[in-house]
Design a protein around this motif. Structure first.
Motif, PDB file in Angstrom:
ATOM      1  N   GLN A 118      -3.388   0.770  -6.075  1.00 28.66           N
ATOM      2  CA  GLN A 118      -4.031   1.243  -4.854  1.00 28.66           C
ATOM      3  C   GLN A 118      -5.300   0.451  -4.557  1.00 28.66           C
ATOM      4  OE1 GLN A 118      -4.553   5.374  -5.772  1.00 28.66           O
ATOM      5  NE2 GLN A 118      -2.422   5.899  -5.362  1.00 28.66           N
TER       6      GLN A 118
ATOM      7  N   ARG B 232      -9.579   5.106   2.021  1.00 28.75           N
ATOM      8  CA  ARG B 232      -9.246   4.324   0.836  1.00 28.75           C
ATOM      9  C   ARG B 232      -9.939   4.907  -0.386  1.00 28.75           C
ATOM     10  NH1 ARG B 232     -11.408  -0.115  -2.065  1.00 28.75           N
ATOM     11  NH2 ARG B 232      -9.777  -1.504  -2.911  1.00 28.75           N
ATOM     12  N   TRP B 233     -11.218   5.211  -0.248  1.00 26.44           N
ATOM     13  CA  TRP B 233     -11.978   5.759  -1.372  1.00 26.44           C
ATOM     14  C   TRP B 233     -11.550   7.195  -1.683  1.00 26.44           C
ATOM     15  CZ3 TRP B 233     -14.157   2.430  -4.352  1.00 26.44           C
ATOM     16  CH2 TRP B 233     -14.609   1.219  -3.813  1.00 26.44           C
TER      17      TRP B 233
ATOM     18  N   ALA C 132       0.826  -1.203   0.000  1.00 26.17           N
ATOM     19  CA  ALA C 132       0.000   0.000   0.000  1.00 26.17           C
ATOM     20  C   ALA C 132       0.862   1.256   0.000  1.00 26.17           C
ATOM     21  CB  ALA C 132      -0.935  -0.011   1.211  1.00 26.17           C
TER      22      ALA C 132
ATOM     23  N   ASP D 185     -14.352   6.982   4.009  1.00 22.23           N
ATOM     24  CA  ASP D 185     -13.244   6.035   4.133  1.00 22.23           C
ATOM     25  C   ASP D 185     -12.061   6.564   3.329  1.00 22.23           C
ATOM     26  OD1 ASP D 185     -11.490   3.756   3.457  1.00 22.23           O
ATOM     27  OD2 ASP D 185     -13.023   2.549   4.443  1.00 22.23           O
TER      28      ASP D 185
ATOM     29  N   LEU E 101      -4.607  -1.025  -0.900  1.00 24.28           N
ATOM     30  CA  LEU E 101      -5.008  -0.167   0.211  1.00 24.28           C
ATOM     31  C   LEU E 101      -6.118  -0.833   1.026  1.00 24.28           C
ATOM     32  CD1 LEU E 101      -5.107   3.394  -1.402  1.00 24.28           C
ATOM     33  CD2 LEU E 101      -3.510   2.579   0.348  1.00 24.28           C
TER      34      LEU E 101
END
Length: 400
Positions: A192, A86-87, A22, A84, A196
């Motif tokens: 990613q 990640r998004w 990540a 989040d 991630l």
């Protein structure tokens, strides 16, 4: 001391082991963003010719990205605080892809500026949260190493963007160069998406939180050091070519080689800064800011020598390469409970310092000449090192 403040306890949302895949995906993202940021530097002539504007007008595509990034850093942190992470990262990487595709298809300067506006949002948001995300991807003691890996993407982009853009522009056209940056973004997005982890929002990002962070002595110390060192650096670096032309009287080819050495040294300095920061960010800042000052002093005193000038610039590159990761480590430790807000404050401070350095350097070189510029660089770096070192000494004596 600040260097030994423990990081906040780990909860169910926090990873147990380092996620280096990540971290590498973050490196790819920042490499793509910074490459896209600097591509116009080597493409202004063909862009201006194709879009029927002057090089000065085309150059505002660079200014647009820098201004928007300074504002977007805190804006993205606050505006996406319920999402989040990640998004959020995936969305920011998407801005790289979309902005590059728009730039590649631009038929007017307004379309190009719109693309660069979008890139500024991605760049500012990514930078503002990079250190906070590094804290969540690796154990606390490995955060400086993770930041060094992420910052390596910046170093590589700084070295590669201009010559790569110039070569592609000359062989395939300037639009192909932006197509390449879109491709880099697509690769980063795929990596990613596959590496991630879910990172639910943490902290309380907002203007009130940032104001509270500014009341912390350690945070103010870090930001003041950034203002001093980074202002001095960009006053010097913005006008390094005039210095090399006027003082040691070097030609364009030699200057290009020296700047390449600066970039390569900066890459290794970035890794070195991560290593030293694992022990002590304060010590790392003090050492490398002092080394920048020493290089600048040698340029001011004996810069008429080609060997001295070239060696000093390479040392400067090595030392400065270590500073961003060291400064980020210090600032994020000072605000470890609100790392995203701390990152936003740092990003804005960096942008203020960059702009101030360029303006002050311009005034100095016009009124006093190139020696004054590197003298200002030396003063800024030395003051920054002194402030950081004296603060650490006062803490040691108070605990003695």
């Amino acid at each position: 001391m600040l260097d030994h403040i423990p990081s906040p306890g780990r909860d169910a949302r926090t990873i147990e082991h380092a996620r280096w895949g990540a971290v590498v995906s973050m490196t790819l993202g920042v490499f793509g963003l910074v490459t896209a940021e600097f591509l116009p530097v080597s493409l202004l002539t063909p862009i201006s010719g194709d879009l029927a504007v002057t090089s000065g007008v085309a150059g505002q595509s660079i200014t647009m990205t820098a201004i928007v990034a300074a504002i977007a850093g805190p804006g993205v942190i606050i505006g996406t605080r319920k999402f989040d992470r990640r998004w959020t990262v995936l969305a920011l990487t998407m801005t790289l892809i979309i902005s590059s595709l728009i730039a590649a298809a631009a038929t007017s300067i307004h379309m190009l500026l719109a693309a660069r506006f979008l890139l500024g949002i991605g760049l500012g948001g990514f930078w503002a949260m990079s250190a906070a995300l590094a804290m969540r991807l690796v154990p606390p003691h490995l955060m400086p190493r993770a930041m060094a890996i992420i910052m390596a993407g910046v170093s590589l982009a700084t070295v590669c963007a201009a010559p790569l853009g110039a070569w592609i522009g000359a062989t395939l056209g300037w639009r192909a160069a932006f197509g390449l940056s879109a491709g880099i973004g697509a690769v980063a997005l795929l990596v990613q998406a596959s590496t991630l982890p879910a990172m639910p929002p943490s902290g309380h990002a907002g203007l009130a939180t940032m104001a509270a962070l500014l009341r912390r002595p350690a945070m103010r110390l870090g930001l003041i050091t950034i203002l001093l060192v980074i202002t001095g650096h960009f006053a010097g670096f913005t006008y390094i070519r005039p210095f090399l032309e006027r003082v040691p009287h070097l030609g364009v080819e030699t200057i290009s080689l020296i700047l390449l050495a600066y970039g390569v040294a900066g890459f290794f300095g970035n890794l070195l800064g991560g290593f030293v920061s694992e022990r002590s960010p304060r010590l790392s800042i003090t050492i490398f800011a002092s080394l920048v000052a020493a290089a600048a002093v040698s340029m001011a005193v004996a810069g008429s020598s080609e060997i001295v000038a070239a060696t000093a610039v390479a040392i400067w590159g090595l030392a400065f390469g270590a500073l961003p990761v060291s400064l980020q480590s210090f600032v994020v430790r000072a605000g470890s409970d609100e790392a995203e807000s701390a990152g936003a404050l740092m990003l804005t401070t960096f942008q203020i310092a960059i702009s101030s350095g360029a303006v002050l350097g311009g005034i100095l070189i016009e009124t006093q000449g190139p020696i004054a510029v590197v003298t200002f660089l030396a003063a800024g770096a030395l003051l920054g090192a002194s402030v950081m070192a004296s603060r650490g000494e006062r803490r040691r004596l108070s605990m003695g």
